[in-house]
Design an enzyme around this catalytic site. Sequence first.
Site, PDB file in Angstrom:
ATOM      1  N   VAL A  60     -11.620  -0.024   5.266  1.00 19.11           N
ATOM      2  CA  VAL A  60     -12.760  -0.903   4.935  1.00 19.11           C
ATOM      3  C   VAL A  60     -13.036  -0.805   3.436  1.00 19.11           C
ATOM      4  O   VAL A  60     -13.176   0.292   2.901  1.00 19.11           O
ATOM      5  CB  VAL A  60     -14.035  -0.499   5.711  1.00 19.11           C
ATOM      6  N   VAL A 108       0.836  -1.202   0.000  1.00 22.67           N
ATOM      7  CA  VAL A 108       0.000   0.000   0.000  1.00 22.67           C
ATOM      8  C   VAL A 108       0.877   1.261   0.000  1.00 22.67           C
ATOM      9  O   VAL A 108       0.597   2.232  -0.719  1.00 22.67           O
ATOM     10  CB  VAL A 108      -0.984   0.007   1.195  1.00 22.67           C
ATOM     11  N   ILE A 155     -13.153   1.392  -2.136  1.00 23.46           N
ATOM     12  CA  ILE A 155     -14.558   1.836  -2.135  1.00 23.46           C
ATOM     13  C   ILE A 155     -14.742   2.977  -1.133  1.00 23.46           C
ATOM     14  O   ILE A 155     -14.383   2.829   0.032  1.00 23.46           O
ATOM     15  CB  ILE A 155     -15.515   0.698  -1.707  1.00 23.46           C
ATOM     16  N   GLU A 188      -3.340 -10.463   3.464  1.00 25.88           N
ATOM     17  CA  GLU A 188      -2.577  -9.907   4.584  1.00 25.88           C
ATOM     18  C   GLU A 188      -1.239 -10.644   4.685  1.00 25.88           C
ATOM     19  O   GLU A 188      -1.085 -11.749   4.167  1.00 25.88           O
ATOM     20  CB  GLU A 188      -3.353 -10.106   5.884  1.00 25.88           C
ATOM     21  N   GLY A 193     -11.187  -1.477   0.794  1.00 24.91           N
ATOM     22  CA  GLY A 193     -10.115  -1.062  -0.116  1.00 24.91           C
ATOM     23  C   GLY A 193     -10.404   0.294  -0.728  1.00 24.91           C
ATOM     24  O   GLY A 193     -10.498   1.298  -0.022  1.00 24.91           O
ATOM     25  N   GLY A 209      -1.090  -9.497  -4.325  1.00 28.28           N
ATOM     26  CA  GLY A 209      -0.992  -8.422  -3.319  1.00 28.28           C
ATOM     27  C   GLY A 209      -2.300  -8.166  -2.588  1.00 28.28           C
ATOM     28  O   GLY A 209      -2.494  -7.096  -2.013  1.00 28.28           O
ATOM     29  N   LYS A 268     -13.330  -5.147   9.917  1.00 29.80           N
ATOM     30  CA  LYS A 268     -13.971  -4.161   9.039  1.00 29.80           C
ATOM     31  C   LYS A 268     -15.449  -3.975   9.400  1.00 29.80           C
ATOM     32  O   LYS A 268     -15.941  -2.837   9.438  1.00 29.80           O
ATOM     33  CB  LYS A 268     -13.821  -4.591   7.582  1.00 29.80           C
ATOM     34  N   LYS A 311      -6.852  -1.499   9.302  1.00 28.57           N
ATOM     35  CA  LYS A 311      -8.109  -1.861   9.999  1.00 28.57           C
ATOM     36  C   LYS A 311      -7.860  -2.476  11.361  1.00 28.57           C
ATOM     37  O   LYS A 311      -8.668  -2.307  12.284  1.00 28.57           O
ATOM     38  CB  LYS A 311      -8.970  -2.797   9.150  1.00 28.57           C
TER      39      LYS A 311
HETATM   40  N1  HSE Z   1      -6.358  -8.595   2.840  1.00 32.55           N
HETATM   41  C1  HSE Z   1      -7.350  -7.594   2.648  1.00 32.55           C
HETATM   42  C2  HSE Z   1      -8.403  -8.157   1.710  1.00 32.55           C
HETATM   43  C3  HSE Z   1      -6.726  -6.358   2.109  1.00 32.55           C
HETATM   44  O1  HSE Z   1      -8.136  -9.146   1.040  1.00 32.55           O
HETATM   45  O2  HSE Z   1      -9.495  -7.609   1.632  1.00 32.55           O
HETATM   46  C4  HSE Z   1      -7.648  -5.160   2.064  1.00 32.55           C
HETATM   47  O3  HSE Z   1      -8.058  -4.770   3.341  1.00 32.55           O
END
Ligand code: HSE
Length: 410
Positions: free
Chosen positions: A127, A12, A131, A185, A129, A182, A200, A100
């Site tokens: 929360v 990120v 959006i 986590e 990504g 990517g 979230k 988060k």
């Molecule tokens: N690992 C998280 C997901 C990343 O897959 O939604 C975004 O918060």
Amino acid sequence: MAKIAILGYGTVGSGVYEVIKTNQAIVNANAGEDIDIKYVLDLRDFPGDPVEKILVHDYDVILNDDEVSVVVEVMGGVEPAYTFVKNALLKGKSVCTSNKALVAAKGPELIRIAKEKNINFFFEASVGGGIPIIRPMKECLTADDILEVSGILNGTTNYMLTKMADEGWEFDKALKTAQDLGYAERDPSADIEGYDACRKIAILTSLYSGKNTDFEKIYTEGITGITATDIKYASAMKMVIKLVAISMKEKDDKGNEGIVSMVCPVMLDRVHPLYGVNDVINAVFVKGNVLGPVMFYGSGAGKLPTASAVVSDVVEAVKTCKNEYIGWDAEELKLMSVGSVRRSFFVRMKGSEKDKLAEAESIFGPVTVVKAPGVDGEFGFVTGEMSEDDFNGKYEKLDGAITRIRVNQR
Ligand code: HSE
């Protein structure tokens, strides 16, 4: 000119750098002044990378530089992110984070400090990504009593479930690919065990209820128990299995109102608004008492979509000199037990329908039998609607039960 620092140059963090550099003119115009990345903090070195000249290893350099007005925290995890963010806020620097875990665990304190210091603590990217959901919840959905906020909040597991259903991929291949893209986590158990979605939905629940939601009290079940055979049954029923995070106002058996929240795999039929939400896409379904349903849909994970949300927070923090309150109180929200939530359940049972259906129906009442092509030595059925508590009591009595999945909670 606004000087900012980025804490963490991972997926990120490098995305934030790239988004600002790619869209510098747009970002500057929207912020009302030029945004300059003065520092990037990371333990590692990045020889040959454009950030090499602004890379620092010592956080105090950033903390003690009064020119830095906004700190972007994209390291993930609670520590040392919490200490860094708290100290930045105490020094009068606004913070924008995608973290988060940090917001769910320490939100009220950080929100309070930002308010006291008349600066900002923003967490749009925490929360969904890319959006926009946090700010719309606080700034647009303000005329309604929010009755429900539910959605697909984890891109990794949604990507995995989509590939397992559509391409027949094994669980491990789907996870590995999500990691390579990517989405996952650092410790992917946060994704596949549902903990990420749990944090979230806790953040969203805190936002709409105004009280702090303890994520550890949210019933959470991930997708590790979902098999290719479960997916075959779902396909036979023209349904999909999704990891759904639910938060809604409910009444218990005694008529008391409260909020119930849970994260679990759910079989959804084609009329469900989340049915067609595939791949890494997330969607948040919000229902207001006067508005009715609205849905927010978009890229839920990944470098650039997440970075886009972080940079939008930076723009807002630079544009808004004083505190723009996006938060909730420290008082804990007492969640209602999930035991009273009513829905149907899909059950797989060892043996043949001929031998075992009568037993299943003697426990659950009339059920609908499901057969999946190529699955032998067992059968599936869907129960009538009943409460979680009622179902669990009955399921325990079932001899030969293999698994159960909740069905279409709408
Ligand atoms: N690992 C998280 C997901 C990343 O897959 O939604 C975004 O918060």
